[in-house]
Design a protein around this motif. Structure first.
Motif, PDB file in Angstrom:
ATOM      1  N   THR A  24      -5.847  55.900  29.428  1.00 59.30           N
ATOM      2  CA  THR A  24      -4.669  55.034  29.511  1.00 59.30           C
ATOM      3  C   THR A  24      -3.592  55.462  28.523  1.00 59.30           C
ATOM      4  OG1 THR A  24      -5.613  53.494  27.906  1.00 59.30           O
ATOM      5  CG2 THR A  24      -6.091  53.077  30.234  1.00 59.30           C
ATOM      6  N   GLY A  26      -0.714  56.960  28.807  1.00 66.57           N
ATOM      7  CA  GLY A  26       0.676  56.718  29.173  1.00 66.57           C
ATOM      8  C   GLY A  26       0.988  55.270  29.503  1.00 66.57           C
ATOM      9  N   ALA A  27      -0.017  54.442  29.580  1.00 68.79           N
ATOM     10  CA  ALA A  27       0.185  53.050  29.983  1.00 68.79           C
ATOM     11  C   ALA A  27       0.746  52.215  28.835  1.00 68.79           C
ATOM     12  CB  ALA A  27      -1.139  52.460  30.450  1.00 68.79           C
ATOM     13  N   ARG A  28       1.555  51.237  29.172  1.00 67.61           N
ATOM     14  CA  ARG A  28       2.097  50.300  28.185  1.00 67.61           C
ATOM     15  C   ARG A  28       1.292  49.016  28.254  1.00 67.61           C
ATOM     16  NH1 ARG A  28       5.686  51.947  24.824  1.00 67.61           N
ATOM     17  NH2 ARG A  28       7.067  50.179  24.917  1.00 67.61           N
ATOM     18  N   PRO A  29       0.990  48.411  27.100  1.00 67.29           N
ATOM     19  CA  PRO A  29       0.243  47.144  27.145  1.00 67.29           C
ATOM     20  C   PRO A  29       1.124  46.025  27.682  1.00 67.29           C
ATOM     21  CG  PRO A  29       0.904  47.647  24.900  1.00 67.29           C
ATOM     22  CD  PRO A  29       1.287  48.827  25.739  1.00 67.29           C
ATOM     23  N   ALA A  31       3.270  42.605  27.744  1.00 62.85           N
ATOM     24  CA  ALA A  31       4.229  42.164  26.720  1.00 62.85           C
ATOM     25  C   ALA A  31       3.573  41.290  25.660  1.00 62.85           C
ATOM     26  CB  ALA A  31       5.383  41.418  27.384  1.00 62.85           C
ATOM     27  N   GLY A  34       1.546  43.510  23.381  1.00 58.20           N
ATOM     28  CA  GLY A  34       2.454  44.309  22.564  1.00 58.20           C
ATOM     29  C   GLY A  34       3.014  43.520  21.393  1.00 58.20           C
ATOM     30  N   ARG A  38       1.883  44.236  16.892  1.00 49.83           N
ATOM     31  CA  ARG A  38       2.734  44.456  15.715  1.00 49.83           C
ATOM     32  C   ARG A  38       2.138  43.833  14.461  1.00 49.83           C
ATOM     33  NH1 ARG A  38       8.185  42.094  16.525  1.00 49.83           N
ATOM     34  NH2 ARG A  38       7.010  40.514  17.630  1.00 49.83           N
TER      35      ARG A  38
END
Length: 104
Positions: A24, A26-29, A31, A34, A38
């Motif tokens: 995974t 290239g996958a974005r978590p 929102a 994400g 932080r």
């Protein structure tokens, strides 16, 4: 035999966790995840630093805890006002030495 099964399970689990990151890459978590990610770094740093400040020798004792907490407070205030990390660290170190000397 049970120990071997535990070691195999740990090895397989470690491999699967690493493979999941590679699969995974290239996958974005999502929102929401994400936003939470932080806060992981500061939380981990706090979890590492807080026991060293509250119980520097493995136990909460006046002679060890007070100098560590005062030094951290002075270093934090010095950094906030000067934005100089060396000055903040030196100030905290001086306070730690002075309070240790006064309490012993």
């Amino acid at each position: 035999m049970g120990e071997l099964l535990v070691l195999v399970a740990i090895g397989v689990g470690t491999y699967l966790m690493r493979a999941a990151f590679l699969a995974t890459a290239g996958a974005r978590p999502p929102a929401a995840v994400g936003r939470l990610l932080r806060h992981v770094g500061p939380a981990v740093l706090a979890a590492i630093a807080l026991p060293a400040l509250v119980a520097p020798q493995g136990r909460v004792a006046l002679d060890a805890t007070v100098p560590a907490l005062l030094a951290a407070a002075v270093a934090g205030v010095a950094w906030k006002f000067t934005r100089s990390l060396p000055l903040a660290l030196f100030g905290g170190l001086v306070v730690a030495w002075a309070t240790t000397w006064l309490l012993t």
